[in-house]
Design an enzyme around this catalytic site. Structure first.
Site, short mmCIF file in Angstrom:
data_model
loop_
_atom_site.label_atom_id
_atom_site.label_comp_id
_atom_site.label_asym_id
_atom_site.label_seq_id
_atom_site.Cartn_x
_atom_site.Cartn_y
_atom_site.Cartn_z
N ASP A 33 26.09 27.65 -79.03
CA ASP A 33 25.55 27.43 -80.37
C ASP A 33 24.96 26.02 -80.43
O ASP A 33 25.53 25.06 -79.91
CB ASP A 33 26.65 27.59 -81.42
CG ASP A 33 26.09 27.74 -82.83
OD1 ASP A 33 26.18 28.85 -83.40
OD2 ASP A 33 25.54 26.74 -83.36
N ILE A 34 23.81 25.90 -81.10
CA ILE A 34 23.11 24.62 -81.16
C ILE A 34 23.84 23.61 -82.05
O ILE A 34 23.64 22.40 -81.92
CB ILE A 34 21.66 24.85 -81.66
CG1 ILE A 34 20.73 23.74 -81.19
CG2 ILE A 34 21.61 25.01 -83.18
CD1 ILE A 34 19.26 24.07 -81.40
N GLU A 99 22.86 34.03 -91.11
CA GLU A 99 21.59 33.30 -91.17
C GLU A 99 20.55 33.86 -90.22
O GLU A 99 19.36 33.88 -90.55
CB GLU A 99 21.83 31.81 -90.86
CG GLU A 99 22.55 31.09 -92.01
CD GLU A 99 22.98 29.68 -91.63
OE1 GLU A 99 22.62 29.21 -90.54
OE2 GLU A 99 23.67 29.07 -92.46
N VAL A 100 20.99 34.28 -89.05
CA VAL A 100 20.03 34.81 -88.06
C VAL A 100 20.19 36.33 -88.02
O VAL A 100 21.27 36.85 -87.70
CB VAL A 100 20.29 34.20 -86.67
CG1 VAL A 100 19.30 34.78 -85.66
CG2 VAL A 100 20.17 32.67 -86.72
N HIS A 104 25.18 38.69 -83.68
CA HIS A 104 25.81 37.72 -82.78
C HIS A 104 27.28 37.58 -83.14
O HIS A 104 27.65 37.62 -84.31
CB HIS A 104 25.12 36.36 -82.84
CG HIS A 104 24.90 35.83 -84.23
ND1 HIS A 104 23.89 36.32 -85.05
CD2 HIS A 104 25.54 34.89 -84.95
CE1 HIS A 104 23.93 35.68 -86.21
NE2 HIS A 104 24.93 34.82 -86.19
N HIS A 106 30.28 34.86 -82.79
CA HIS A 106 30.62 33.48 -82.48
C HIS A 106 31.98 33.52 -81.76
O HIS A 106 32.94 34.05 -82.31
CB HIS A 106 30.81 32.66 -83.76
CG HIS A 106 29.61 32.59 -84.66
ND1 HIS A 106 28.85 31.45 -84.82
CD2 HIS A 106 29.06 33.51 -85.49
CE1 HIS A 106 27.88 31.68 -85.70
NE2 HIS A 106 27.99 32.92 -86.13
P1 5GP Z 1 25.11 32.92 -88.62
O1 5GP Z 1 25.21 32.01 -89.80
O2 5GP Z 1 23.87 33.78 -88.68
O3 5GP Z 1 26.35 33.71 -88.35
O4 5GP Z 1 25.00 31.97 -87.38
C1 5GP Z 1 23.81 31.51 -86.82
C2 5GP Z 1 24.19 30.50 -85.76
O5 5GP Z 1 23.06 30.29 -84.93
C3 5GP Z 1 24.59 29.13 -86.33
O6 5GP Z 1 25.89 28.81 -85.88
C4 5GP Z 1 23.53 28.18 -85.76
O7 5GP Z 1 24.05 26.92 -85.41
C5 5GP Z 1 23.00 28.94 -84.57
N1 5GP Z 1 21.61 28.66 -84.25
C6 5GP Z 1 20.56 28.62 -85.12
N2 5GP Z 1 19.41 28.37 -84.48
C7 5GP Z 1 19.74 28.24 -83.16
C8 5GP Z 1 18.98 27.97 -81.98
O8 5GP Z 1 17.76 27.79 -82.00
N3 5GP Z 1 19.66 27.93 -80.80
C9 5GP Z 1 21.00 28.12 -80.73
N4 5GP Z 1 21.58 28.06 -79.53
N5 5GP Z 1 21.76 28.39 -81.81
C10 5GP Z 1 21.13 28.44 -83.01
#
Ligand code: 5GP
Length: 120
Positions: A33-34, A99-100, A104, A106
């Site tokens: 994760d970034i 968010e994405v 995924h 974590h």
């Molecule tokens: P969500 O909120 O959708 O469950 O988590 C999205 C995750 O993707 C976040 O923890 C965020 O830090 C990670 N993320 C967003 N953009 C990128 C990216 O460009 N590269 C990587 N490796 N992680 C990302």
């Protein structure tokens, strides 16, 4: 929800955006994760176009479903999380705070993680 080919993880899968790869097989990719929230914070994604766990559980093949679980296990092994324990988080949709829009999980660990949910 329709799959968006321009989401950030689709771009990572196409190699248009770099990632720090942890593990890969024919059905899954795992990468760091970034914006890590713990000493270990790795994301596991299917290579197929699935928006969420809802979408994946309904539509993925048995091979994809199996590979996804095994990939999570692989990350747990690579990161040495078995002994200390770890947490899996999959945010789904609006209330989940996703968010994405590409499924995924974590994989989070490396220290005590505190309460399961924010009390805010
Ligand atoms: P969500 O909120 O959708 O469950 O988590 C999205 C995750 O993707 C976040 O923890 C965020 O830090 C990670 N993320 C967003 N953009 C990128 C990216 O460009 N590269 C990587 N490796 N992680 C990302």
């Amino acid at each position: 929800m329709m799959y968006d080919d321009n989401n950030i993880f689709a771009k990572i899968l196409r190699g248009q955006i770099p990632c720090k790869k942890v593990h890969e097989d024919s059905h899954t990719l795992a990468f760091e994760d970034i914006n890590p929230q713990a000493p270990v914070h790795t994301l596991v994604i299917p290579k197929g176009k699935y928006v969420s766990m809802t979408d994946f559980a309904a539509k993925a093949s048995d091979a994809e479903l199996a590979a996804f679980s095994r990939a999570v296990l692989k990350v747990v092994e690579i990161k040495g999380l078995q002994a200390g324990g770890y947490r899996l988080i999959t945010n789904n949709g609006l209330n989940g705070g996703q968010e994405v829009p590409h499924l995924h999980v974590h994989v989070v660990g490396g220290q005590p993680l505190g309460p399961m949910l924010s009390r805010k």
